[in-house]
Scaffold this motif. Structure first.
Motif, mmCIF file in Angstrom:
data_model
loop_
_atom_site.group_PDB
_atom_site.id
_atom_site.type_symbol
_atom_site.label_atom_id
_atom_site.label_comp_id
_atom_site.label_asym_id
_atom_site.label_seq_id
_atom_site.Cartn_x
_atom_site.Cartn_y
_atom_site.Cartn_z
ATOM 1 N N ILE A 33 0.860 -1.426 -0.606
ATOM 2 C CA ILE A 33 -0.035 -0.023 -0.441
ATOM 3 C C ILE A 33 0.951 0.974 0.000
ATOM 4 C CG2 ILE A 33 -1.927 1.093 1.001
ATOM 5 C CD1 ILE A 33 -2.812 -1.328 0.195
ATOM 6 N N PHE A 34 2.030 1.154 0.824
ATOM 7 C CA PHE A 34 2.751 2.534 1.186
ATOM 8 C C PHE A 34 3.005 2.692 -0.274
ATOM 9 C CE2 PHE A 34 1.934 2.138 5.156
ATOM 10 C CZ PHE A 34 2.341 3.357 5.603
ATOM 11 N N PRO A 35 4.470 1.626 -1.501
ATOM 12 C CA PRO A 35 4.620 2.211 -2.744
ATOM 13 C C PRO A 35 3.349 2.105 -3.291
ATOM 14 C CG PRO A 35 5.908 0.239 -1.605
ATOM 15 C CD PRO A 35 4.200 0.359 -0.641
ATOM 16 N N ALA A 36 2.155 2.270 -3.669
ATOM 17 C CA ALA A 36 1.516 2.173 -4.034
ATOM 18 C C ALA A 36 0.236 3.509 -4.018
ATOM 19 C CB ALA A 36 0.212 1.019 -4.163
ATOM 20 N N VAL A 37 0.903 3.919 -2.934
ATOM 21 C CA VAL A 37 0.867 5.591 -3.149
ATOM 22 C C VAL A 37 1.560 6.569 -3.038
ATOM 23 C CG1 VAL A 37 1.010 7.431 -1.035
ATOM 24 C CG2 VAL A 37 0.054 5.285 -0.714
ATOM 25 N N PHE A 38 2.733 6.051 -3.330
ATOM 26 C CA PHE A 38 3.979 6.975 -4.209
ATOM 27 C C PHE A 38 3.528 6.441 -5.695
ATOM 28 C CE2 PHE A 38 7.390 7.414 -6.439
ATOM 29 C CZ PHE A 38 8.324 8.473 -5.893
ATOM 30 N N ILE A 39 3.144 5.687 -5.612
ATOM 31 C CA ILE A 39 3.405 5.289 -7.581
ATOM 32 C C ILE A 39 2.266 6.029 -7.553
ATOM 33 C CG2 ILE A 39 2.607 3.716 -8.938
ATOM 34 C CD1 ILE A 39 4.088 1.853 -7.754
ATOM 35 N N GLY A 40 0.951 6.217 -7.325
ATOM 36 C CA GLY A 40 -0.264 6.625 -7.282
ATOM 37 C C GLY A 40 -0.077 8.289 -7.268
ATOM 38 N N ALA A 41 0.531 9.378 -6.108
ATOM 39 C CA ALA A 41 0.877 10.851 -6.431
ATOM 40 C C ALA A 41 1.904 10.803 -7.749
ATOM 41 C CB ALA A 41 2.021 10.942 -5.078
ATOM 42 N N ALA A 42 3.141 9.944 -7.804
ATOM 43 C CA ALA A 42 3.641 10.018 -9.118
ATOM 44 C C ALA A 42 2.448 10.350 -10.352
ATOM 45 C CB ALA A 42 5.307 9.884 -9.252
ATOM 46 N N ALA A 43 2.278 9.179 -10.737
ATOM 47 C CA ALA A 43 1.291 9.723 -11.897
ATOM 48 C C ALA A 43 -0.194 10.437 -11.826
ATOM 49 C CB ALA A 43 0.572 7.790 -11.561
ATOM 50 N N GLY A 44 0.161 11.089 -10.487
ATOM 51 C CA GLY A 44 -1.187 11.910 -10.211
ATOM 52 C C GLY A 44 -0.802 13.261 -10.812
ATOM 53 N N LEU A 45 0.679 13.681 -10.069
ATOM 54 C CA LEU A 45 1.214 14.514 -10.512
ATOM 55 C C LEU A 45 2.055 14.313 -11.988
ATOM 56 C CD1 LEU A 45 3.982 15.068 -7.114
ATOM 57 C CD2 LEU A 45 1.732 16.516 -8.025
ATOM 58 N N PHE A 46 1.795 13.298 -12.352
ATOM 59 C CA PHE A 46 2.028 13.615 -13.771
ATOM 60 C C PHE A 46 1.087 14.089 -15.328
ATOM 61 C CE2 PHE A 46 1.517 10.837 -17.874
ATOM 62 C CZ PHE A 46 2.671 11.589 -19.109
ATOM 63 N N GLY A 47 -0.468 13.588 -14.212
ATOM 64 C CA GLY A 47 -1.709 13.611 -14.500
ATOM 65 C C GLY A 47 -1.808 15.436 -14.736
ATOM 66 N N HIS A 48 -1.373 15.928 -13.893
ATOM 67 C CA HIS A 48 -1.353 17.174 -13.583
ATOM 68 C C HIS A 48 -0.332 18.277 -14.526
ATOM 69 C CE1 HIS A 48 -0.412 21.175 -11.453
ATOM 70 N NE2 HIS A 48 -1.762 20.849 -11.624
ATOM 71 N N ALA A 49 0.743 17.289 -14.743
ATOM 72 C CA ALA A 49 1.659 18.515 -15.374
ATOM 73 C C ALA A 49 0.772 18.268 -16.914
ATOM 74 C CB ALA A 49 3.612 17.777 -15.917
ATOM 75 N N LEU A 50 0.019 17.618 -17.589
ATOM 76 C CA LEU A 50 -0.311 17.289 -18.721
ATOM 77 C C LEU A 50 -1.570 18.152 -18.575
ATOM 78 C CD1 LEU A 50 -0.027 13.121 -19.635
ATOM 79 C CD2 LEU A 50 1.501 15.401 -20.670
ATOM 80 N N MET A 51 -2.607 17.801 -17.461
ATOM 81 C CA MET A 51 -3.575 18.851 -17.526
ATOM 82 C C MET A 51 -3.328 20.099 -16.127
ATOM 83 S SD MET A 51 -6.433 16.163 -17.854
ATOM 84 C CE MET A 51 -5.686 15.005 -16.538
ATOM 85 N N PRO A 52 -2.391 21.639 -16.580
ATOM 86 C CA PRO A 52 -2.054 22.117 -15.291
ATOM 87 C C PRO A 52 -3.123 23.118 -15.126
ATOM 88 C CG PRO A 52 -0.410 21.665 -17.250
ATOM 89 C CD PRO A 52 -2.104 21.019 -18.044
ATOM 90 N N SER A 53 -4.609 23.023 -15.961
ATOM 91 C CA SER A 53 -5.507 23.334 -14.887
ATOM 92 C C SER A 53 -6.156 23.005 -14.014
ATOM 93 C CB SER A 53 -6.791 23.927 -16.019
ATOM 94 O OG SER A 53 -7.328 22.575 -16.650
#
Length: 442
Positions: A330-350
């Protein structure tokens, strides 16, 4: 409807005493494991490099440390009584109860993995230790609670300690209670576990041992477009989780072709060292502190670097789980999800930053852990508001449709490595609540 009798207020009050004891002990146990592992971590990653004149950061030092940790874990799984407990590739959060004699070995391999930078969290092993100790203790001071009751108190207490709130335990315990199918009021049966979880949470808070340090703006104003963007980000993150679920079993089988725990754990340590060399310090360890560091220093990472971090961490999680290291996902999954979420935010800055991270955590935890309550709760921690909860609840639906029939990140029963009955047999697998995993074949 079942005619099961309702417990009286006096009975509920009496059971709260051992529940409080179990909760406090759960918090102290987790804090103690954290303290020891962090002390060893400082020795391995600060003290020794400084004494040897190693400049920071040095990728080859990461390779050496993780290879050495793999060797030590392999030796412990081979020779220490209990063989390190359950193979983490074969169990979820809750597993059959281990003998007391197995617990020192479980603690040893857990501490080595946490300190050495292995990409696994403490969840499964620390719950196994807590459950076994609680079953032993309450069997002597409160035998009327029974083994199943002791199991639930320990599991709830440790969940409260790890995730920083009793709410997570309450949500997960509902599934265990529903599975028991013994009738009665749900909250009568959740009463003691919730007390244990609350006591453990407060203990960890008093010890200033919070798991996640967040620096995110609060998400307060939902918009219709957020339903779409949150779902997209959650699906992106879920793909990483599904990739981990699909690749872990064959990799587990590949490592086991080495036919010895020293060989496959050392080989896994070498691969983890190479991944840590490539991904850098953020991709090491369980991922809680690293998630906070990633969010705090977001400006230092480009769009594709964020994607790379998610990829490397996913690979590290799969290798660590497959190569015989003990720990949770679970803890590694949280990091993976956070990094993926930040990647999504970089693609959709709004897209609001907190919502992007929360949606990523939702998708990764749901795909890897397959527990909707836990995924929703962990995501809401990052969303930080009731507004995010409504959006995340909708975003969960397409992710669940994607992952519901996909393979789980577990190895099938037939592939579970054999364990020595004298050292790692279970107290009573038939009575172990909350686990569908059979004990290893003897």
């Amino acid at each position: 409807m079942s005619g099961a009798p309702h417990p009286s207020p006096r009975q509920l009050a009496l059971v709260s005493i051992p529940a409080l004891i179990v909760g406090v002990l759960s918090g102290l146990l987790l804090a103690g494991i954290d303290m020891v592992s962090e002390g060893l971590e400082h020795v391995l990653w600060d003290g020794l490099p400084s004494a040897l004149g190693v400049e920071e950061p040095a990728g080859w030092w990461t390779l050496i440390v993780l290879s050495g940790i793999g060797l030590l874990v392999g030796l412990a799984v081979w020779k220490v009584p209990g063989h390190g407990g359950h193979d983490s590739a074969t169990v979820e959060l809750f597993a059959p109860v281990l003998r007391i004699s197995a617990l020192p070995g479980v603690a040893l391999v857990l501490i080595l993995g946490l300190a050495g930078g292995v990409s696994l969290g403490p969840e499964s092993p620390i719950i196994a230790i807590d459950v076994a100790l609680t079953v032993w203790l309450l069997g002597r001071i409160a035998p009327n609670i029974g083994q199943q009751g002791a199991f639930m108190l320990a599991a709830a207490g440790m969940l409260g300690a790890m995730f920083g709130t009793p709410v997570a335990a309450a949500l997960l315990m509902t599934e265990l209670v529903a599975a028991a199918k013994r009738g009665g009021l749900l909250w009568d049966r959740l009463f003691a576990p919730l007390i244990a979880a609350g006591a453990a949470t407060i203990t960890m808070q008093l010890l200033h041992a919070q798991s996640f340090k967040l620096d995110l703006p609060e998400y307060t104003t939902p918009h219709l477009i957020d339903l779409v963007t949150a779902s997209v980000v959650a699906l992106i993150a879920a793909v990483f989780g599904m990739a981990a679920s699909i690749t872990m079993p064959p990799l587990h089988a590949l490592f086991r072709r080495l036919n010895h725990p020293v060989a496959y754990a050392t080989a896994g340590g070498v691969v983890l060292g190479l991944l840590g060399w490539v991904g850098g310090p953020l991709t090491l360890f369980k991922g809680a502190a690293q998630t906070g560091d990633l969010i705090s220093h977001l400006d230092s990472y480009g769009t594709w670097q964020l994607l790379g971090l998610a990829l490397v961490k996913t690979a590290a999680l799969v290798v660590a789980a497959a190569a015989g290291f003990r720990g949770g996902r679970i803890f590694p999954a949280v990091f993976i999800g956070a990094a993926a979420g930040l990647f999504g935010h970089a693609l959709m800055p709004s897209m609001p930053l907190a919502l992007a991270v929360a949606a990523g955590v939702l998708g990764a935890v749901l795909a890897i852990g397959r527990n909707g309550w836990l995924a929703l709760f962990m995501a809401a921690v990052f969303g930080g508001s009731m507004a995010s909860l409504s959006v995340l609840t909708i975003a969960l639906l397409p992710v669940w449709l994607l992952v519901a029939r996909a393979p789980e990140m577990l190895v099938g029963h037939g592939e579970i490595e054999q364990m020595d009955e004298r050292d790692a047999s279970y107290l009573d697998p038939a009575e172990s609540a909350g686990s569908e995993v059979e004990p290893a074949e003897e």
